[in-house]
Design a protein around this motif. Structure first.
Motif, PDB file in Angstrom:
ATOM      1  N   ALA A  55       0.667  -1.048   0.126  1.00 47.71           N
ATOM      2  CA  ALA A  55      -0.053   0.161  -0.128  1.00 47.71           C
ATOM      3  C   ALA A  55       0.969   1.228   0.003  1.00 47.71           C
ATOM      4  CB  ALA A  55      -1.016  -0.067   1.319  1.00 47.71           C
ATOM      5  N   LEU A  56       1.993   1.169   0.901  1.00 47.84           N
ATOM      6  CA  LEU A  56       2.870   2.353   0.746  1.00 47.84           C
ATOM      7  C   LEU A  56       3.597   2.374  -0.540  1.00 47.84           C
ATOM      8  CD1 LEU A  56       4.517   1.814   4.346  1.00 47.84           C
ATOM      9  CD2 LEU A  56       2.693   3.832   3.884  1.00 47.84           C
ATOM     10  N   LEU A  57       4.007   1.543  -0.936  1.00 48.55           N
ATOM     11  CA  LEU A  57       4.616   1.613  -2.474  1.00 48.55           C
ATOM     12  C   LEU A  57       3.704   1.888  -3.520  1.00 48.55           C
ATOM     13  CD1 LEU A  57       7.018  -1.452  -2.179  1.00 48.55           C
ATOM     14  CD2 LEU A  57       7.783   0.920  -2.016  1.00 48.55           C
ATOM     15  N   ASN A  58       2.393   1.440  -3.326  1.00 49.84           N
ATOM     16  CA  ASN A  58       1.461   1.800  -4.336  1.00 49.84           C
ATOM     17  C   ASN A  58       1.151   3.532  -4.338  1.00 49.84           C
ATOM     18  OD1 ASN A  58      -0.607   1.518  -6.454  1.00 49.84           O
ATOM     19  ND2 ASN A  58      -2.030   2.015  -4.708  1.00 49.84           N
ATOM     20  N   ARG A  59       1.266   3.798  -3.169  1.00 55.29           N
ATOM     21  CA  ARG A  59       0.663   5.380  -3.101  1.00 55.29           C
ATOM     22  C   ARG A  59       2.069   6.088  -3.392  1.00 55.29           C
ATOM     23  NH1 ARG A  59       1.129   9.660  -3.537  1.00 55.29           N
ATOM     24  NH2 ARG A  59       0.550  11.314  -2.381  1.00 55.29           N
ATOM     25  N   GLU A  60       3.201   5.883  -3.127  1.00 63.48           N
ATOM     26  CA  GLU A  60       4.402   6.284  -3.626  1.00 63.48           C
ATOM     27  C   GLU A  60       4.548   6.466  -5.113  1.00 63.48           C
ATOM     28  OE1 GLU A  60       7.225   8.176  -2.280  1.00 63.48           O
ATOM     29  OE2 GLU A  60       5.918   8.144  -0.603  1.00 63.48           O
ATOM     30  N   SER A  61       4.081   5.226  -5.809  1.00 63.97           N
ATOM     31  CA  SER A  61       3.952   5.299  -7.282  1.00 63.97           C
ATOM     32  C   SER A  61       2.979   6.523  -7.898  1.00 63.97           C
ATOM     33  CB  SER A  61       3.569   3.917  -7.583  1.00 63.97           C
ATOM     34  OG  SER A  61       2.223   3.649  -7.565  1.00 63.97           O
ATOM     35  N   LEU A  62       1.999   6.635  -7.223  1.00 65.43           N
ATOM     36  CA  LEU A  62       1.233   7.920  -7.562  1.00 65.43           C
ATOM     37  C   LEU A  62       1.989   9.305  -7.465  1.00 65.43           C
ATOM     38  CD1 LEU A  62      -2.040   7.056  -5.909  1.00 65.43           C
ATOM     39  CD2 LEU A  62      -1.475   6.320  -8.161  1.00 65.43           C
ATOM     40  N   GLY A  63       2.984   9.564  -7.077  1.00 60.32           N
ATOM     41  CA  GLY A  63       3.594  10.599  -6.616  1.00 60.32           C
ATOM     42  C   GLY A  63       4.257  10.656  -5.337  1.00 60.32           C
ATOM     43  N   SER A  64       5.347  11.246  -5.160  1.00 61.05           N
ATOM     44  CA  SER A  64       6.127  11.285  -4.269  1.00 61.05           C
ATOM     45  C   SER A  64       5.415  11.852  -2.809  1.00 61.05           C
ATOM     46  CB  SER A  64       7.460  12.067  -3.993  1.00 61.05           C
ATOM     47  OG  SER A  64       8.093  12.371  -3.088  1.00 61.05           O
ATOM     48  N   THR A  65       5.649  11.272  -1.615  1.00 54.88           N
ATOM     49  CA  THR A  65       5.004  11.568  -0.478  1.00 54.88           C
ATOM     50  C   THR A  65       6.044  12.730   0.207  1.00 54.88           C
ATOM     51  OG1 THR A  65       5.710   9.631   0.764  1.00 54.88           O
ATOM     52  CG2 THR A  65       3.267   9.966  -0.006  1.00 54.88           C
ATOM     53  N   GLY A  66       7.205  13.090  -0.380  1.00 53.76           N
ATOM     54  CA  GLY A  66       8.072  14.023   0.118  1.00 53.76           C
ATOM     55  C   GLY A  66       7.550  15.379   0.105  1.00 53.76           C
ATOM     56  N   ILE A  67       7.406  16.011   1.259  1.00 53.94           N
ATOM     57  CA  ILE A  67       6.687  17.324   1.066  1.00 53.94           C
ATOM     58  C   ILE A  67       7.603  18.524   0.848  1.00 53.94           C
ATOM     59  CG2 ILE A  67       4.802  16.543   2.136  1.00 53.94           C
ATOM     60  CD1 ILE A  67       5.461  17.672   4.846  1.00 53.94           C
ATOM     61  N   GLY A  68       8.917  18.230   1.215  1.00 49.76           N
ATOM     62  CA  GLY A  68      10.059  19.412   1.103  1.00 49.76           C
ATOM     63  C   GLY A  68      10.535  19.615   2.346  1.00 49.76           C
ATOM     64  N   HIS A  69      11.675  20.308   2.187  1.00 47.89           N
ATOM     65  CA  HIS A  69      12.230  20.695   3.553  1.00 47.89           C
ATOM     66  C   HIS A  69      13.098  19.486   4.353  1.00 47.89           C
ATOM     67  CE1 HIS A  69      11.321  24.920   2.898  1.00 47.89           C
ATOM     68  NE2 HIS A  69      10.278  24.494   2.704  1.00 47.89           N
ATOM     69  N   GLY A  70      13.111  18.540   3.536  1.00 45.12           N
ATOM     70  CA  GLY A  70      13.769  17.201   4.211  1.00 45.12           C
ATOM     71  C   GLY A  70      12.659  16.517   5.078  1.00 45.12           C
ATOM     72  N   ILE A  71      11.649  16.486   4.787  1.00 41.97           N
ATOM     73  CA  ILE A  71      10.272  15.703   5.308  1.00 41.97           C
ATOM     74  C   ILE A  71       9.353  15.084   4.356  1.00 41.97           C
ATOM     75  CG2 ILE A  71       8.124  16.091   6.627  1.00 41.97           C
ATOM     76  CD1 ILE A  71       9.368  18.943   7.390  1.00 41.97           C
ATOM     77  N   ALA A  72       9.075  13.683   4.657  1.00 44.72           N
ATOM     78  CA  ALA A  72       8.295  12.773   3.930  1.00 44.72           C
ATOM     79  C   ALA A  72       7.313  12.237   4.756  1.00 44.72           C
ATOM     80  CB  ALA A  72       9.098  11.738   3.257  1.00 44.72           C
ATOM     81  N   VAL A  73       6.033  12.098   4.252  1.00 50.30           N
ATOM     82  CA  VAL A  73       4.897  11.402   4.795  1.00 50.30           C
ATOM     83  C   VAL A  73       4.145  10.480   4.057  1.00 50.30           C
ATOM     84  CG1 VAL A  73       2.784  12.236   5.957  1.00 50.30           C
ATOM     85  CG2 VAL A  73       4.538  13.726   5.999  1.00 50.30           C
ATOM     86  N   PRO A  74       5.007   9.262   4.078  1.00 53.12           N
ATOM     87  CA  PRO A  74       4.363   8.156   3.201  1.00 53.12           C
ATOM     88  C   PRO A  74       3.184   7.582   4.069  1.00 53.12           C
ATOM     89  CG  PRO A  74       6.444   7.658   4.281  1.00 53.12           C
ATOM     90  CD  PRO A  74       6.179   9.046   4.431  1.00 53.12           C
ATOM     91  N   HIS A  75       2.215   7.400   3.126  1.00 53.05           N
ATOM     92  CA  HIS A  75       0.901   7.042   4.123  1.00 53.05           C
ATOM     93  C   HIS A  75       0.023   6.036   3.022  1.00 53.05           C
ATOM     94  CE1 HIS A  75       0.283  10.685   1.416  1.00 53.05           C
ATOM     95  NE2 HIS A  75      -0.959  10.050   1.417  1.00 53.05           N
ATOM     96  N   ALA A  76      -0.964   5.430   3.532  1.00 56.30           N
ATOM     97  CA  ALA A  76      -2.021   4.646   2.565  1.00 56.30           C
ATOM     98  C   ALA A  76      -2.984   4.389   3.675  1.00 56.30           C
ATOM     99  CB  ALA A  76      -1.515   3.259   2.568  1.00 56.30           C
ATOM    100  N   LEU A  77      -4.221   4.493   2.910  1.00 53.54           N
ATOM    101  CA  LEU A  77      -5.627   4.081   3.281  1.00 53.54           C
ATOM    102  C   LEU A  77      -5.905   2.359   3.302  1.00 53.54           C
ATOM    103  CD1 LEU A  77      -7.893   6.850   1.937  1.00 53.54           C
ATOM    104  CD2 LEU A  77      -6.898   6.563   4.333  1.00 53.54           C
ATOM    105  N   LEU A  78      -6.072   1.784   4.486  1.00 51.00           N
ATOM    106  CA  LEU A  78      -6.225   0.130   4.266  1.00 51.00           C
ATOM    107  C   LEU A  78      -7.806  -0.194   4.682  1.00 51.00           C
ATOM    108  CD1 LEU A  78      -2.966  -0.950   5.505  1.00 51.00           C
ATOM    109  CD2 LEU A  78      -3.604  -0.963   3.160  1.00 51.00           C
ATOM    110  N   THR A  79      -8.339  -0.911   4.173  1.00 52.33           N
ATOM    111  CA  THR A  79      -9.545  -1.483   4.489  1.00 52.33           C
ATOM    112  C   THR A  79      -9.444  -2.361   5.819  1.00 52.33           C
ATOM    113  OG1 THR A  79     -10.442  -1.380   2.465  1.00 52.33           O
ATOM    114  CG2 THR A  79     -11.565  -2.858   3.970  1.00 52.33           C
TER     115      THR A  79
END
Length: 185
Positions: A55-79
């Protein structure tokens, strides 16, 4: 002073406990880091490691979860998750995360969220990102020697004391503006 609707939004401190924060986390690349973080999230939520990682890799494939300034917020919604789960890693060295500002990442907040509570997700993650992107908070997190100190930094800010470093939500909602550099995973 927080407004009534802002008070109802989950705070990052509602999700993170000292055991969820890893200071000086060894990291060499994004994908192995996501594997470690997904294992922690899976254990916390009672989910399968492979499901969370996919789920995390799938979300990353849609676009980076890096938000800038050295911060990333990888995330996913799971049933079927009983509750949201998060883990925060302050890395021993930055890794490439395809962030919009092209900077490597050294602070990673990974989250999984119940799909059934998806309406709560966007306001909560926006609030978390605003808090993380406050200059005093992120500086304190980066220099904190322990998970308790990281929590103190997060608790010391109500998210309105200083202006965030960057506009956050667009980086988390899709691939628009995401950098696509190859060779880093």
């Amino acid at each position: 002073q927080l407004g009534r609707s802002e008070e109802a939004i989950m705070d990052i401190l509602d999700l993170l406990h000292p055991r969820d924060i890893h200071v000086r986390e060894p990291a060499h690349a994004r994908r192995p880091l996501l594997r470690v973080l997904s294992g922690r999230l899976a254990a916390r939520a009672g989910a399968l490691d492979e499901t969370v990682l996919a789920a995390l890799l799938n979300r990353e494939s849609l676009g980076s979860t890096g938000i800038g300034h050295g911060i990333a917020v990888p995330h996913a919604l799971l049933t079927g998750l009983p509750a949201p789960a998060a883990t925060l890693a302050i890395l021993d060295r930055p890794v490439w995360f395809r962030a919009p500002d092209e900077r490597p990442v050294d602070v990673v907040l990974a989250m999984i969220w119940p799909r059934e509570r998806g309406g709560e997700f966007s306001p909560a993650v926006a609030r978390f990102c605003r808090k993380l992107s406050c200059p005093d908070v992120i500086k304190g997190i980066r220099s904190a020697p322990s998970s308790d100190e990281v929590l103190a930094c997060l608790g010391a800010s109500d998210g309105v004391a200083s202006e965030p470093l960057t506009a956050i939500p667009a980086a988390l909602t899709g691939p628009a503006g995401a950098s696509r550099r190859t060779g880093f995973r």
